[in-house]
Enzyme design. Structure first.
Site, PDB file in Angstrom:
ATOM      1  N   GLY A 174     -16.898   4.025   0.929  1.00 23.75           N
ATOM      2  CA  GLY A 174     -17.805   2.887   1.119  1.00 23.75           C
ATOM      3  C   GLY A 174     -17.237   1.565   0.610  1.00 23.75           C
ATOM      4  O   GLY A 174     -17.599   0.500   1.114  1.00 23.75           O
ATOM      5  N   ASP A 175     -16.366   1.628  -0.361  1.00 21.06           N
ATOM      6  CA  ASP A 175     -15.822   0.395  -0.942  1.00 21.06           C
ATOM      7  C   ASP A 175     -14.919  -0.374   0.022  1.00 21.06           C
ATOM      8  O   ASP A 175     -15.197  -1.530   0.336  1.00 21.06           O
ATOM      9  CB  ASP A 175     -15.072   0.710  -2.229  1.00 21.06           C
ATOM     10  CG  ASP A 175     -16.002   0.853  -3.429  1.00 21.06           C
ATOM     11  OD1 ASP A 175     -16.720  -0.104  -3.736  1.00 21.06           O
ATOM     12  OD2 ASP A 175     -16.005   1.928  -4.041  1.00 21.06           O
ATOM     13  N   PRO A 176     -13.811   0.233   0.482  1.00 28.21           N
ATOM     14  CA  PRO A 176     -12.944  -0.558   1.363  1.00 28.21           C
ATOM     15  C   PRO A 176     -13.626  -0.877   2.687  1.00 28.21           C
ATOM     16  O   PRO A 176     -13.400  -1.945   3.262  1.00 28.21           O
ATOM     17  CB  PRO A 176     -11.727   0.348   1.576  1.00 28.21           C
ATOM     18  CG  PRO A 176     -12.246   1.729   1.367  1.00 28.21           C
ATOM     19  CD  PRO A 176     -13.282   1.591   0.273  1.00 28.21           C
TER      20      PRO A 176
END
Lengths: 405, 410
Positions: A174-176
């Site tokens: 989900g972060d990148p």
């Protein structure tokens, strides 16, 4: 060369931390923006504290995690709890084009750095907030960590072996993914500002960006009232479709067959052209019905070869096959090296390490990493003098009063 | 957003990218997602499909799982807000028409493999000569050069070549293979990277007046997102794998009515989580005293947590934990998302009627622009739906269009 980069002249006051936010501003740095990370000794970025550390030796400037995702940026050490620190931050914003942050919703407002405040001195400011839940809605103040976006978005419930519980995908996807969508949104806002002169506030929800890459599963639910079942590495429209064990310790090759023609080529590549007509496997429907036997058959063959041998044999007949590469193999990959993908620039504490670079090659304005990630506060003096116009004497005083820490 | 009032949206706005003209020659996910992101923000996107249609039309989900070219959930989702035309790029007339479309365009995004590009007229030098302002973004598995350039791939083999699949799976089960993530994630990642690169090149053109060729590698797009896993080789010579070290405690646990993701990495989170459990004695045991020891003793800790959550309700535990700033998260199903009070309050889902597939709810844009709001203005195009409109604007008469249709060009 630097002056020709797409975002040359665009300054980003970067209040992001951990991964999603810094990954968004990494893209802007790749494109040539001047990204100034506002950091502090009193609140060291999480990724500076997480391994791998250069040669296993811990230290805030030695983390590969931080140094990978903050290439090309500057670091200003600033204590935002001091009124003077806050004033410097506002001054920096007033001469920046973009402000980025990924705190939980409302945190910037509480610090006195909300959009309404900041745009007073910079009316065409573009500000992007990349919180976990977005700035509105009943759960907006909830705490969100990147790894939790995988289960929250539904990706876990869709991913896993049959008969097993939902599974994580092994990294904080989900972060990148949120960060890339954030970079795209900022670029769209810059296009709009160039045309209209108007800045704006972008409220990005990491939860929503994680759902955005699962659009077809949402459609299945809407159309049929059910979601796709967990089917391991299998696919409803292709077979074989999976990872098969090869010679060596924990070695695997991925093989995908999408048509009858590819199936026939696979049989040729395996050296068993007669198999193509076997009624158990001759059509997609048959292969799906007999998929256990099909996979057993393939595993029996791949187990006698290395992943590289399988790949060479199958690619030779036009079949999609590739080893499940490890990070070590990627770092040594001749193809990626020949593309010039890796970046090795000198860093004050860890020397020149091999970092992943820019995944897009521009023909006229080549995007490139222009410097290694900064040590904590490495650019404090430069930003204070060159960008903000403080004198050496003023800076010394601010340091004494622990504003620049 | 209580303390931060955005400016009043301008109702005339069609999104921040209005005025940008994009042509997409896409198959499946990558190019289509790149241009969907742009179309949803107001760009005019013309999707060019082969006469047989984008292969995504032949992939479900479908209503009742009955195949239908106009009812693929994947296609419908990826192509909202676009116009659609058909064109056979393997014919000279087809390539000529593409050139004419590109004469008016700012950006071409495609994901045909490099080996096929020349035969389809997708040669940047030629296109640039005719329209020097054109940006062309080519998405390919391994990029436009290098020894792997022409290898055959599908999404799973890409996920494998990008190093991601090796990170995922059942950590205690070396007998099971690495596990792919659901869907076509390599395509989505290449797509969003192509969207970033494309806008970068369009922004560059504002000052230079010149277009350029943007070469997006799917493999590199994946290597770039491996968290701290790629970099662990250059930094401390460790190989990352699904079987190795994990930041703990964080995992999926079964409640009485579904699954929850427990995550309490920081010490204050663990303390608050323990309070939620009623501060059992074991929570303060030496073997769980800090983050490293909780990780090292995960095998002892996990059954205790399993026991604690098994009779709880997912939603109750989630909200109770969040009230104490502990970032537990529900393991959502698609049904949970569609009924989420939070996502619905934000207006994340949008409904629109498609002439064949009917009225459906779609996942919407994952961000809100204060001055240029997002809107689902049109559903995905039916095959060739805008041929008359788009080619008509190029000056083709009805007779010519019929002729091209008969010749298999459209």
């Amino acid at each position: 060369m630097t002056n020709n980069l797409p975002l040359a002249g665009i300054r980003v006051a970067d209040f992001t931390w951990v991964w999603a936010g810094p990954f968004a501003t990494l893209q802007l740095a790749h494109l040539g923006a001047e990204v100034i990370r506002i950091e502090s000794q009193s609140r060291v970025c999480v990724t500076r504290r997480i391994p791998p550390f250069a040669d296993g030796q811990a230290g805030p400037n030695r983390s590969g995690y931080y140094n990978q995702y903050n290439q090309g940026k500057a670091s200003l050490s600033l204590n935002l709890k001091k009124p003077e620190g806050l004033a410097i931050a506002k001054k920096l914003v007033s001469i920046s084009d973009v402000v980025s942050e990924n705190f939980a919703a409302g945190v910037m407002d509480k610090m006195g750095l909300g959009y309404e405040v900041l745009r007073q001195n910079k009316p065409d400011l573009i500000m992007i907030a990349m919180s976990g839940y977005g700035a509105s809605g009943p759960e907006s103040a909830y705490v969100s960590y990147g790894p939790a976006q995988v289960p929250m978005s539904g990706l876990s419930a869709l991913t896993g072996f049959p008969g097993f519980p939902p599974m994580h995908v092994g990294f904080s996807y989900g972060d990148p993914n949120g960060g890339l969508h954030g970079a795209f949104a900022v670029l769209a806002a810059l296009m709009h500002r160039a045309r209209s002169g108007e800045g704006q506030y972008i409220d990005l929800s990491q939860w929503e960006t994680s759902v955005a890459v699962l659009g077809e599963a949402v459609m299945d639910q809407v159309m049929n009232g059910t979601q796709p079942p967990r089917m391991g590495n299998r696919d409803p429209y292709m077979a074989p479709h999976g990872l098969f064990r090869c010679q060596g310790e924990d070695r695997w090759v991925s093989i995908v067959i999408a048509s009858e023609e590819e199936w026939q080529r696979l049989c040729t590549g395996m050296g068993q052209p007669g198999l193509a007509a076997d009624s158990r496997f001759a059509t997609l429907t048959a292969r799906k019905q007999n998929e256990d036997a099909l996979e057993e058959f393939l595993n029996a063959w791949t187990a006698t070869c290395t992943a590289e041998e399988v790949t060479a044999k199958l690619q030779g007949v036009g079949v999609a096959a590739f080893p499940a590469l490890t990070n070590k193999e990627l770092a040594e990959d001749p193809h990626l090296r020949s593309r010039g993908f890796f970046v090795e620039l000198p860093h004050h504490e860890v020397g020149a390490r091999q970092h992943a670079g820019v995944p897009w090659v521009f023909s006229d304005t080549p995007c490139q990493v222009r410097r290694a990630a900064p040590c904590l506060g490495q650019d404090t003096d430069d930003v204070m003098q060159r960008v903000l116009g403080y004198s050496a004497q003023e800076i010394a005083g601010l340091k004494e009063r622990e504003v620049l820490t | 957003m209580e303390n931060c009032q955005p400016p009043t949206p301008n109702p005339q706005s069609l999104g921040p990218l209005q005025g940008s003209r994009v042509v997409e020659c896409g198959q499946m996910v990558a190019a289509a997602y790149a241009t969907k992101l742009m179309a949803d923000l107001g760009a005019e996107v013309i999707k060019v499909e082969e006469p047989a249609g984008d292969p995504a039309r032949r992939r479900g989900p479908y209503p009742g799982q009955v195949s239908h070219l106009e009812k693929s959930g994947l296609f419908l989702y990826l192509n909202t807000n676009k116009l659609g035309v058909t064109l056979n790029l393997q014919t000279a007339r087809g390539q000529d028409l593409l050139q004419r479309l590109l004469q008016e365009a700012d950006l071409l995004v495609h994901n045909y493999p490099p080996a096929q590009m020349p035969a389809l007229g997708l040669n940047y030098a030629d296109l640039h000569q005719r329209n020097p302002r054109l940006v062309m973004t080519s998405i390919s598995p391994f990029g436009q050069n290098g020894p792997h350039r022409d290898l055959h791939v599908h999404d799973l083999t890409m996920w494998s070549a990008g190093g991601i699949v090796y990170l995922s799976g059942a950590s205690g089960r070396p007998d099971l293979p690495p596990l792919k993530a659901f869907g076509q994630q390599a395509g989505f990642q290449a797509g969003v990277n192509a969207a970033v690169g494309s806008l970068g090149a369009l922004f560059s053109r504002l000052s230079s007046g010149q277009g350029q060729h943007v070469d997006v590698s799917a493999q590199e797009s994946l290597v770039a997102i491996m968290e701290n896993n790629y970099i662990s080789w250059p930094y401390d010579h460790s190989v990352a794998s699904r079987l190795g070290f994990r930041l703990i405690p964080q995992d999926v646990f079964q409640c009485r009515d579904g699954y929850i993701y427990l995550l309490a990495i920081e010490d204050h989170q663990w303390k608050n989580a323990a309070a939620l459990m009623g501060n059992p004695e074991w929570a303060t045991a030496d073997i769980f005293q800090d983050f490293p020891s909780r990780s090292a003793n995960w095998d002892a800790l996990k059954p205790l947590l399993e026991d604690w959550v098994q009779d709880k309700s997912v939603q109750e535990l989630y909200h109770a934990a969040q009230a104490k700033r502990v970032p537990f998260a529900p393991v959502s199903t698609m049904g949970d998302l569609l009924s989420s009070a939070h996502l619905n309050a934000r207006g994340f889902f949008a409904e629109i009627t498609h002439p064949e597939a009917g009225s459906l709810r779609y996942a919407g844009a994952p961000y809100r622009f204060s001055a240029t709001p997002w809107a689902l203005r049109r559903p995905a195009p039916c095959l060739g739906q805008h041929n008359d409109e788009v080619y008509g604007k190029l000056g083709l008469s009805q007779t010519e269009l019929e002729e091209l249709q008969n010749q298999g060009v459209l």
